[in-house]
Scaffold this active site. Structure first.
Site, mmCIF file in Angstrom:
data_model
loop_
_atom_site.group_PDB
_atom_site.id
_atom_site.type_symbol
_atom_site.label_atom_id
_atom_site.label_comp_id
_atom_site.label_asym_id
_atom_site.label_seq_id
_atom_site.Cartn_x
_atom_site.Cartn_y
_atom_site.Cartn_z
ATOM 1 N N GLY A 95 0.820 -1.201 0.000
ATOM 2 C CA GLY A 95 0.000 0.000 0.000
ATOM 3 C C GLY A 95 0.854 1.252 0.000
ATOM 4 O O GLY A 95 1.962 1.257 0.518
ATOM 5 N N ARG A 96 0.333 2.291 -0.602
ATOM 6 C CA ARG A 96 1.073 3.564 -0.671
ATOM 7 C C ARG A 96 0.072 4.699 -0.618
ATOM 8 O O ARG A 96 -0.967 4.678 -1.285
ATOM 9 C CB ARG A 96 1.890 3.618 -1.960
ATOM 10 C CG ARG A 96 2.678 4.922 -2.155
ATOM 11 C CD ARG A 96 3.511 4.858 -3.431
ATOM 12 N NE ARG A 96 4.585 3.881 -3.293
ATOM 13 C CZ ARG A 96 5.804 4.187 -2.877
ATOM 14 N NH1 ARG A 96 6.100 5.428 -2.556
ATOM 15 N NH2 ARG A 96 6.728 3.253 -2.780
ATOM 16 N N GLY A 97 0.382 5.698 0.189
ATOM 17 C CA GLY A 97 -0.469 6.869 0.291
ATOM 18 C C GLY A 97 0.345 8.132 0.184
ATOM 19 O O GLY A 97 1.537 8.105 -0.140
ATOM 20 N N SER A 98 -0.312 9.258 0.491
ATOM 21 C CA SER A 98 0.338 10.556 0.319
ATOM 22 C C SER A 98 1.443 10.784 1.335
ATOM 23 O O SER A 98 2.306 11.630 1.135
ATOM 24 C CB SER A 98 -0.706 11.673 0.436
ATOM 25 O OG SER A 98 -1.363 11.597 1.691
ATOM 26 N N GLY A 121 2.933 7.897 3.326
ATOM 27 C CA GLY A 121 3.574 6.692 3.825
ATOM 28 C C GLY A 121 3.445 5.506 2.900
ATOM 29 O O GLY A 121 2.721 5.545 1.899
ATOM 30 N N VAL A 161 3.251 1.030 3.054
ATOM 31 C CA VAL A 161 3.070 -0.161 3.872
ATOM 32 C C VAL A 161 3.679 -1.355 3.141
ATOM 33 O O VAL A 161 3.455 -1.545 1.941
ATOM 34 C CB VAL A 161 1.579 -0.437 4.155
ATOM 35 C CG1 VAL A 161 1.419 -1.696 5.014
ATOM 36 C CG2 VAL A 161 0.940 0.756 4.857
ATOM 37 N N LYS A 207 4.758 -0.245 8.358
ATOM 38 C CA LYS A 207 4.324 1.041 7.788
ATOM 39 C C LYS A 207 5.428 2.068 8.007
ATOM 40 O O LYS A 207 5.874 2.284 9.132
ATOM 41 C CB LYS A 207 3.036 1.513 8.449
ATOM 42 C CG LYS A 207 2.526 2.859 7.901
ATOM 43 C CD LYS A 207 1.353 3.384 8.713
ATOM 44 C CE LYS A 207 0.089 2.642 8.428
ATOM 45 N NZ LYS A 207 -1.099 3.321 9.042
ATOM 46 N N ASP A 239 -11.820 8.524 11.911
ATOM 47 C CA ASP A 239 -11.749 8.221 10.483
ATOM 48 C C ASP A 239 -12.171 6.769 10.223
ATOM 49 O O ASP A 239 -11.527 6.046 9.462
ATOM 50 C CB ASP A 239 -10.330 8.462 9.955
ATOM 51 C CG ASP A 239 -10.289 8.562 8.425
ATOM 52 O OD1 ASP A 239 -11.355 8.834 7.814
ATOM 53 O OD2 ASP A 239 -9.214 8.374 7.836
#
Length: 421
Positions: free
Chosen positions: A86-89, A91, A93, A108, A237
């Site tokens: 997984g990849r976000g703005s 970080g 994982v 993470k 959230d």
């Protein structure tokens, strides 16, 4: 969508925030990317006075392989990174293997280069490390490591001896960017249990409807939120993206995860205990005291994902009851398989909404605009939703937070309606 300090700022139309699991991250990482440990030092013992910069780099363990390490130093790999999941703005994982036990772990990595990233990382750290007990439906943090300049330090809750940790806190409070060499940024690494079943979206939408699974998930979700509220944590959230699935036991077990927007409501006491509902006056009264108090703790930083945000969150003045609203949206969407397409990722996501012409509007936003609006639960004519579940969802999604059950009341009622179904 995230909103800050009451100002609505659409980032993604109902989309997820932070590190998301994706199929795009299935490529193997190079073999050199291995998490390692060096000799552990006592981080709390009194150290002789040194130059400030030298003291800043006095970490207890080294966590990542680094070419600057003395090749003659014997190192024993602790974790091996297998793949990016997984990849976000802010970080990434990874799936990893604990070399000692062979257990699969989730790793993470959060880059702490900007105040907003530091704030998210510290919120997750504070929430997970403040839990004294484990809960089967809350993701378990094994350890957290602060890394900078190729060295690292194992983090502990309330560690006031680490200048690096205090610098992170100061960065978050002051909102000033950390200055340093761009090639050697600061990271927080979270080592957590790995959930091989993906998130709630993937699990539900890839299988045929199963009332038994729905009832089990409803009980697990309410149990997790009750546990968090009893421990003075507001998640802020809750959404299907942040609910992971573990299948280690043979049957699916939900894990509430991603505490980057959570709030630890510290300093609560039982002064309001006399206000607890009579229904809670039993052996679990002490738990109810905590929940009553957390619902007296007002939050003003409006944040979350728009399709799951309560009406009062849009206004920027809310309590832990906002988590109850978000849970109602998730459960309603799960039972009836109500979905929308995320504008950014193009993924199909579970989420309930109100249709206004050709537009779909988050339920919380629609209720804020029209508090007298009646929600049609269930939406679908062929829904198998029981009257007990229907009434409970209506109460969870009440426009007035005071009309919603608290987490303890919800746990009791959820057991009743799912057993009766």
């Amino acid at each position: 969508m995230e909103v800050c300090e009451g100002t609505k700022r659409r980032k993604v139309s109902g989309g997820p925030r932070g590190c998301r699991r994706s199929a795009a991250g299935n490529m193997k990482l190079e073999a050199g990317q291995v998490l390692r440990s060096l000799t552990v030092e006592d981080n709390n013992r009194t150290k002789p006075e040194h130059d400030e910069e030298e003291d800043d780099d006095c970490f207890s363990i080294s966590f990542l392989r680094n070419d600057r390490l003395d090749p003659g130093v014997a190192v024993s790999p602790r974790y091996s990174l297998l793949r990016e999941v997984g990849r976000g703005s802010y970080g990434v994982v990874y799936e990893a293997i604990a070399r000692k036990t062979g257990a699969r772990m989730a790793v993470k990595r959060l880059q702490c280069d900007a105040p907003e990233n530091v704030e998210l990382a510290l919120a997750e750290f504070w929430a997970l490390t403040s839990l004294e007990n484990r809960h089967q439906n809350v993701v378990q943090l094994e350890e957290c490591v602060l890394q900078r300049n190729g060295l690292a330090q194992k983090m502990s809750h309330g560690n006031k001896r680490s200048k690096q940790y205090l610098r992170l806190v100061e960065t978050s409070l002051k909102g000033e960017r950390i200055l340093g060499y761009p090639e050697e940024p600061c990271y927080l690494w979270f080592i957590m249990e790995f959930c091989e079943g993906g998130d709630l979206n993937q699990y539900i939408l890839s299988r045929r409807p199963d009332p038994h699974t729905n009832r089990s998930f409803m009980r697990q979700l309410t149990s997790a939120v009750a546990f968090l509220h009893k421990n003075n944590i507001v998640h802020r959230d809750l959404k299907p993206d942040n609910i992971l699935i573990s299948q280690k036991s043979g049957s699916p077990v939900l894990k509430v995860a991603d505490f980057g927007l959570s709030k630890v409501c510290a300093g609560l006491n039982c002064r309001n205990s006399e206000e607890r509902p009579a229904a809670a006056a039993d052996s679990k009264g002490s738990n109810q005291n905590n929940i009553v108090n957390i619902n007296k703790f007002w939050l003003s930083s409006a944040c979350g994902s728009d399709f799951y945000m309560a009406p009062e969150v849009w206004e920027g003045h809310y309590t832990a009851k906002a988590d109850i609203f978000a849970l109602g949206i998730i459960i309603w969407a799960m039972i009836e398989r109500i979905t929308f397409i995320d504008a950014e990722s193009k993924r199909e996501l579970l989420g309930t909404y109100i249709r206004q012409g050709t537009e779909i509007v988050p339920v919380g936003e629609a209720l804020l605009e029209n508090p007298k609006m009646v929600l049609h639960i269930p939406q679908k004519a062929r829904s198998s939703m029981s009257e007990g579940v229907k009434k409970l969802l209506q109460d969870m999604l009440a426009v007035n937070p005071q009309d919603r059950p608290d987490a303890f009341q919800l746990e009791v009622r959820m057991d009743q309606v799912t057993c009766a179904a």
